[in-house]
Each structure stands twice: as structure tokens, then as C-alpha cells.
Design a protein around this motif. Structure first.
Motif, PDB file in Angstrom:
ATOM      1  N   VAL A  18       0.709  -1.373  -0.419  1.00 51.65           N
ATOM      2  CA  VAL A  18      -0.318   0.087   0.485  1.00 51.65           C
ATOM      3  C   VAL A  18       0.147   0.916  -0.414  1.00 51.65           C
ATOM      4  N   ALA A  19       0.732   2.305  -0.937  1.00 46.97           N
ATOM      5  CA  ALA A  19       1.465   3.144  -1.216  1.00 46.97           C
ATOM      6  C   ALA A  19       0.711   4.574  -0.795  1.00 46.97           C
ATOM      7  N   VAL A  20       0.463   5.475  -0.231  1.00 51.82           N
ATOM      8  CA  VAL A  20      -0.253   6.611   0.413  1.00 51.82           C
ATOM      9  C   VAL A  20       0.872   8.185  -0.252  1.00 51.82           C
ATOM     10  N   PRO A  21       0.700   8.043  -1.065  1.00 49.80           N
ATOM     11  CA  PRO A  21       1.763   9.344  -1.751  1.00 49.80           C
ATOM     12  C   PRO A  21       1.705  10.893  -0.895  1.00 49.80           C
ATOM     13  N   THR A  31       7.641  10.695  -6.372  1.00 52.40           N
ATOM     14  CA  THR A  31       7.022  11.145  -5.233  1.00 52.40           C
ATOM     15  C   THR A  31       6.940  10.423  -4.245  1.00 52.40           C
ATOM     16  N   THR A  32       7.449  10.710  -3.055  1.00 51.31           N
ATOM     17  CA  THR A  32       7.521  10.326  -1.472  1.00 51.31           C
ATOM     18  C   THR A  32       6.259   9.600  -1.015  1.00 51.31           C
ATOM     19  N   ALA A  33       5.746   9.243  -0.683  1.00 48.74           N
ATOM     20  CA  ALA A  33       5.105   8.246   0.305  1.00 48.74           C
ATOM     21  C   ALA A  33       5.141   7.590   1.389  1.00 48.74           C
ATOM     22  N   SER A  34       4.227   7.259   2.042  1.00 49.50           N
ATOM     23  CA  SER A  34       4.403   6.135   2.884  1.00 49.50           C
ATOM     24  C   SER A  34       4.093   4.671   2.567  1.00 49.50           C
ATOM     25  N   ILE A  35       4.716   3.366   2.528  1.00 47.90           N
ATOM     26  CA  ILE A  35       4.843   2.110   1.592  1.00 47.90           C
ATOM     27  C   ILE A  35       4.896   1.354   3.481  1.00 47.90           C
ATOM     28  N   ARG A  36       3.837   0.403   2.603  1.00 38.76           N
ATOM     29  CA  ARG A  36       3.590  -0.394   3.771  1.00 38.76           C
ATOM     30  C   ARG A  36       3.137  -1.770   3.226  1.00 38.76           C
ATOM     31  N   GLN A  37       3.939  -2.820   4.085  1.00 42.89           N
ATOM     32  CA  GLN A  37       3.105  -3.686   3.278  1.00 42.89           C
ATOM     33  C   GLN A  37       2.791  -5.245   3.885  1.00 42.89           C
ATOM     34  N   ARG A  38       1.846  -5.402   3.833  1.00 41.81           N
ATOM     35  CA  ARG A  38      -0.042  -5.637   5.213  1.00 41.81           C
ATOM     36  C   ARG A  38      -0.275  -7.005   4.033  1.00 41.81           C
ATOM     37  N   PRO A  39      -0.581  -7.765   5.037  1.00 37.89           N
ATOM     38  CA  PRO A  39      -1.798  -9.167   4.659  1.00 37.89           C
ATOM     39  C   PRO A  39      -3.007  -8.765   4.015  1.00 37.89           C
ATOM     40  N   GLY A  40      -3.328  -9.167   2.614  1.00 40.91           N
ATOM     41  CA  GLY A  40      -5.023  -8.061   2.187  1.00 40.91           C
ATOM     42  C   GLY A  40      -6.169  -9.616   1.750  1.00 40.91           C
ATOM     43  N   GLY A  41      -6.543  -9.533   0.915  1.00 44.82           N
ATOM     44  CA  GLY A  41      -7.226  -9.925   0.487  1.00 44.82           C
ATOM     45  C   GLY A  41      -9.217 -10.110   0.700  1.00 44.82           C
ATOM     46  N   SER A  42      -9.958  -9.777  -0.130  1.00 45.15           N
ATOM     47  CA  SER A  42     -11.137  -9.665   0.326  1.00 45.15           C
ATOM     48  C   SER A  42     -11.175 -10.276   1.100  1.00 45.15           C
ATOM     49  N   VAL A  98      -1.575   1.849  -4.969  1.00 48.12           N
ATOM     50  CA  VAL A  98      -1.995   3.420  -4.870  1.00 48.12           C
ATOM     51  C   VAL A  98      -3.440   4.182  -4.146  1.00 48.12           C
ATOM     52  N   ILE A  99      -3.283   4.931  -2.572  1.00 49.95           N
ATOM     53  CA  ILE A  99      -4.197   5.508  -2.202  1.00 49.95           C
ATOM     54  C   ILE A  99      -3.594   7.501  -3.146  1.00 49.95           C
ATOM     55  N   GLU A 100      -5.133   7.941  -3.426  1.00 48.94           N
ATOM     56  CA  GLU A 100      -4.957   9.506  -3.488  1.00 48.94           C
ATOM     57  C   GLU A 100      -6.403  10.199  -2.970  1.00 48.94           C
ATOM     58  N   GLY A 101      -6.625   9.783  -1.741  1.00 49.78           N
ATOM     59  CA  GLY A 101      -7.320  10.188  -1.279  1.00 49.78           C
ATOM     60  C   GLY A 101      -8.516   9.235  -1.100  1.00 49.78           C
ATOM     61  N   ARG A 247     -11.343  10.315   9.582  1.00 51.33           N
ATOM     62  CA  ARG A 247     -10.790  11.436   8.843  1.00 51.33           C
ATOM     63  C   ARG A 247      -9.885   9.539   8.044  1.00 51.33           C
ATOM     64  N   LEU A 248     -10.332   9.538   7.210  1.00 50.68           N
ATOM     65  CA  LEU A 248      -9.562   8.306   6.158  1.00 50.68           C
ATOM     66  C   LEU A 248      -8.717   8.774   6.324  1.00 50.68           C
ATOM     67  N   VAL A 249      -7.654   7.418   6.351  1.00 49.62           N
ATOM     68  CA  VAL A 249      -6.474   7.347   5.684  1.00 49.62           C
ATOM     69  C   VAL A 249      -6.203   5.844   5.098  1.00 49.62           C
ATOM     70  N   ASP A 250      -6.965   5.082   4.782  1.00 48.50           N
ATOM     71  CA  ASP A 250      -7.051   4.424   3.610  1.00 48.50           C
ATOM     72  C   ASP A 250      -7.976   3.934   3.442  1.00 48.50           C
ATOM     73  N   PRO A 251      -8.803   3.178   1.854  1.00 47.82           N
ATOM     74  CA  PRO A 251     -10.073   2.999   2.131  1.00 47.82           C
ATOM     75  C   PRO A 251     -10.145   1.490   1.862  1.00 47.82           C
ATOM     76  N   THR A 252      -8.763   1.248   1.810  1.00 54.80           N
ATOM     77  CA  THR A 252      -8.535  -0.506   0.888  1.00 54.80           C
ATOM     78  C   THR A 252      -8.953  -1.079   2.345  1.00 54.80           C
ATOM     79  N   GLY A 253     -10.177  -2.067   1.979  1.00 54.13           N
ATOM     80  CA  GLY A 253     -10.407  -3.178   2.706  1.00 54.13           C
ATOM     81  C   GLY A 253     -12.041  -2.360   3.846  1.00 54.13           C
ATOM     82  N   ALA A 254     -12.691  -1.909   2.999  1.00 57.29           N
ATOM     83  CA  ALA A 254     -13.541  -1.266   3.906  1.00 57.29           C
ATOM     84  C   ALA A 254     -15.434  -1.546   3.831  1.00 57.29           C
ATOM     85  N   GLY A 255     -14.928  -1.838   2.862  1.00 63.16           N
ATOM     86  CA  GLY A 255     -16.036  -3.125   2.392  1.00 63.16           C
ATOM     87  C   GLY A 255     -15.678  -4.303   3.048  1.00 63.16           C
ATOM     88  N   ASP A 256     -14.963  -4.852   2.635  1.00 64.91           N
ATOM     89  CA  ASP A 256     -14.396  -6.378   3.948  1.00 64.91           C
ATOM     90  C   ASP A 256     -15.043  -6.333   5.334  1.00 64.91           C
TER      91      ASP A 256
END
Length: 296
Positions: A18-21, A31-42, A98-101, A247-256
Motif C-alpha cells: 500500500v502506497a500513500v503519496p 513521489t515521496t510516499a508512505s509504503i507499507r506491506q500488509r496481508p490482504g485479500g477481500s 496506490v491511495i489518492e484520497g 478521518r480517511l487514511v486508507d479505504p482499502t478493505g472498508a467493504g470487507d
């Protein structure tokens, strides 16, 4: 609902990068970004969120042999009983996000997920299940219509309702709406977002989308991001449950996470309104941190 207690989740397992510019996204340069490795999959995300809520949960998925032990341990640490189909010489699925808002761009290698065998959902797993939750990624780019029908039919024959997350809009378009409808005939609960529901129904307003989907499914929970969820059982008027303002940081996995919160409550007594309220609260927790699973 039922005296059964376990929730069984069948679906994809991924390694997320996951990359957040920081600031604007600069094309053709650094582009400077926060980059994290996370376990995932819906599917795996939903299982982890269910366990975090205290649910008794089994997860069925496929993983590459190179990091099977690591994923098995992460599931154990999360309180999930994982039934992993280990594929030798095949990588675990990976996605670069890549997260953009509130927008996400995803580059995905499905890896071992595309090889998941429906036989991994055994009669023993169905025997005391309250719900089977299926991530559509598994058949949109995996075992296809026939495999989806095997799972839905087996669960239905065992008296277990099936819930479904429709998956990615890109995969849905490629798979085709007629094939999706054939694959999901008999699914009791569905969790589409707005773009998925528009594709599946051809309708333009949330109320019409829900009404159309209720012709095929007993319960529909239409997720609408910051606007909350519009949910209903067939024969009832849909009701909107607002989303908490966070405050939205990362919408990844919100639906899951929403699906986990909804199913954990719905499996108890079938109360759709209470389930929707539970779902939006868990989804709100999910967007506060990078990655698609509960922070430990």
C-alpha cells in the motif's frame, strides 16, 4: 436464524503493498510516499475482521508455498482457523495499491488465488456453519460460474445461507453481468458498492439499485462510502444507515470490514438494521489505518 455459530469465508488471499503519496502524485518522477506491506485479500480481510469481533470463523483460500507458513501464522494470531490450499511454484496473490484520497489504483497479480479448488469447502465445514461468505474475486478470475454454483448449491443443500461481496468493477465487467447472475443465483445476502450495483442493475439511483437487486437476493446492503449504507430485506423498504464521520487514511478493505460487521450481527437474529449499523461502525474503524485488516 439458526443454532449454528460458525461463519465460513471463502475467498482471496493477497500480499498488499500500500502506497500513500505525500502531497500530489508526480508523474514520471519520484513521489515521496508512505509504503507499507500488509496481508490482504477481500475474503481473508473479512475473516480477520470477523475474528476481531469475536466471531468463530473458518477461512478457505489458496496461498503460494513460499509464504504459506507466514500467512498461516498470521491467521492463527488473528484467531482465524485457516484452511489453506498450498500451491508449489506459484506466488501468493499480490496487489500494489496506490491511495489518492478516496481513490485507489490497484495493480494485481492473482497468483495462487486463481487455482482455488471449490472442494476446499468441505461438507465438514458446512455442517455447523451459520453463513458462508464468498468473495466474488474467487470465481470472477478463478473457478468461474460452475465453481460458484457448486459452492452456492452445496451451502443451500446444507441449509446454510450464502453472502457475497461482488468484488472489483473491472473483473465484473470482464466476467459479464449475465454470467455473474448465473453464478450467484440463490445467494441470500449481497454487499455491492454503488458502481458495482449500477453495473449489475443498470439503475442510476441507490433506491432503484436496491429494489432491483432484491428481486434476486433476500437481503441487499448497498455501501455508499461516506454516505453510509442503504439496506433492506425483500418485501421491506430500504433504510439508510449513516456512516460515522472519521478521518480517511486508507479505504482499502472498508467493504470487507463492513461485510464482517454486518454478518457478525445478522447471523445472530437476521436483524438487517442492526447488522447495517454494526457494518458501518466496523468499516469506519477500517479506514483509520493503512491496510485492509484490523490493526493488532
Amino acid at each position: 436464524m439458526t443454532s449454528r455459530e460458525r461463519i465460513v469465508v471463502v475467498g482471496d488471499l493477497l500480499n498488499d503493498i500500500v502506497a500513500v503519496p505525500r502531497g500530489g502524485f508526480q508523474r514520471n518522477t519520484d513521489t515521496t510516499a508512505s509504503i507499507r506491506q500488509r496481508p490482504g485479500g477481500s475474503g481473508a480481510n473479512t475473516a480477520a475482521w470477523l475474528a476481531s469481533l469475536g466471531a468463530d470463523v473458518d477461512y478457505v483460500g489458496a496461498v503460494g508455498s513460499a509464504d504459506a507458513a507466514r500467512h498461516r501464522q498470521m491467521f492463527a494470531d488473528a484467531g482465524v482457523r485457516a484452511h489453506l490450499q498450498v500451491e508449489v511454484g506459484v506466488p501468493t496473490g499480490t496487489v500494489v495499491i496506490v491511495i489518492e484520497g478516496d481513490r485507489r489504483t490497484m495493480l494485481t497479480e492473482r497468483g495462487a488465488n486463481a487455482l482455488l479448488d471449490t472442494a476446499a469447502l468441505t461438507p465438514a465445514l458446512l455442517e455447523t456453519a451459520s453463513v458462508v461468505h464468498l468473495s466474488a474475486y474467487s470465481f470472477l478470475d478463478g473457478f468461474g460460474v460452475e465453481g460458484a454454483r457448486e459452492i452456492v448449491d452445496a451451502a443451500t443443500a446444507a441449509g446454510v445461507p450464502v453472502a457475497l461481496n461482488p468484488g472489483s468493477i473491472g473483473y465484473l465487467r470482464d466476467f459479464g453481468v449475465p454470467a455473474f447472475r448465473e453464478a450467484t443465483e440463490g445467494v441470500r445476502v449481497i454487499f455491492p458498492n454503488l458502481v458495482e450495483a449500477e453495473l449489475l442493475t443498470g439503475e442510476r439511483t441507490p433506491a432503484r439499485m436496491v429494489a432491483s437487486l432484491l428481486e434476486r437476493h433476500e437481503v441487499v446492503a448497498l455501501t455508499m462510502g461516506a454516505e453510509g449504507v442503504l439496506a433492506a430485506r425483500r418485501g421491506e423498504e430500504p433504510r439508510r444507515t449513516p456512516a460515522p464521520r472519521v478521518r480517511l487514511v486508507d479505504p482499502t478493505g472498508a467493504g470487507d470490514a463492513f461485510a464482517a460487521g454486518f454478518l457478525h450481527r445478522w447471523a445472530q437474529d437476521g436483524d438487517v438494521d442492526a447488522a447495517a449499523a454494526s457494518g458501518v461502525m466496523v468499516a469506519a474503524r477500517a479506514v483509520l489505518a493503512i491496510g485492509g485488516r484490523p490493526p493488532f
